[in-house]
Design an enzyme around this catalytic site. Sequence first.
Site, short mmCIF file in Angstrom:
data_model
loop_
_atom_site.label_atom_id
_atom_site.label_comp_id
_atom_site.label_asym_id
_atom_site.label_seq_id
_atom_site.Cartn_x
_atom_site.Cartn_y
_atom_site.Cartn_z
N PRO A 2 -68.68 -2.57 30.24
CA PRO A 2 -69.15 -3.94 30.27
C PRO A 2 -68.73 -4.71 29.02
CG PRO A 2 -70.93 -2.41 30.75
CD PRO A 2 -69.80 -1.63 30.19
N GLU A 3 -68.12 -5.87 29.22
CA GLU A 3 -67.80 -6.77 28.12
C GLU A 3 -68.86 -7.87 28.12
OE1 GLU A 3 -63.62 -7.89 28.05
OE2 GLU A 3 -63.09 -6.19 29.29
N HIS A 86 -75.50 11.42 36.90
CA HIS A 86 -75.14 10.84 35.60
C HIS A 86 -76.23 9.95 35.01
CE1 HIS A 86 -71.31 12.46 36.69
NE2 HIS A 86 -71.08 11.54 37.62
N ARG A 104 -69.29 9.11 31.45
CA ARG A 104 -68.55 9.61 30.28
C ARG A 104 -69.41 9.83 29.04
NH1 ARG A 104 -62.99 6.33 29.83
NH2 ARG A 104 -62.80 7.53 27.93
#
Length: 263
Positions: A2-3, A86, A104
């Site tokens: 996310p930016e 996750h 990740r």
Amino acid sequence: MPELPEVETLCRQLRQVIAGAKITKTRIVDSKLGTIEGIEGKQVCGVNRHGKALAIELEGDLSLVLHFRMTGRLLWQNNGNGLLPHTRLVVSFPHGRLVLIDPRRFATVTVHKKGNSLPLGSDPLADCDPSRLLEIAQHSTLPIKSFLMDQRRLRGIGNIYACEILYHARMDPWRKVNSLSLDEWKEIAEATGKILIRAIACRGTSVSDWRDLFGREGEHQNCLSVYGREGAACYSCGKEIKRKKLNGRGTYYCPTCQHAEGG
DNA sequence: CCCTATGTTCCCAA
DNA sequence: CTTGGGAACATAGG
């Protein structure tokens, strides 16, 4: 991943969902995140964004700060289902729970006491003044793309939006920042505001796994001009969009429209 | 096996 | 001291 626009989307949605609510319980599912203490029973008094970080402000001058890095996602759940794959963190409220999902495992969570660690740099949405940009770029030979993505200067612009902004400003991503004129900075500032605001209105760019707080895709992937378009025709000149690495990041651009001289 | 990935930080060299 | 570059982090997918 996310930016700025994606985190801003989460921020606005979170305000609607948890403002005024009390945290009933927290649970760290992945111990790599470390511990978070002292926030159970606290009421949410606000939600803010700092660059790409999300701060859930709590009573008692505390804040829970989340950074999503590459693959972090935040989801609101109000059904009784089990944990999704996750899931790394669960923050429960009386009317539902917030879960951090992160394949990740780069995302970070911290509890801050008010008054420490104000990040450097300004927010491109609130403050993107061309003459100030000109000034702070005077002594840097960084390529413009690396400059835009340097979180110490401007907080919130990542790889996708840097590529899009430079295409719209018709600027070569490799151009050294200390060679830019005030007019060129004005074009960059204008393109930055335009693209970020449009992306927020679209609830972000879902090119791979970005989803909003409610699991929905954004719409801004339909507005991309260069990112992910290697080999396709430039919408402006019809020539081929290229992709090269710049500081290890995939950089999409039109060699014809984004020429080195600018302007 | 190879390469790629929307981010940040640490280490090192200049 | 500053600046900038590359590796590292951990995992999934093509």
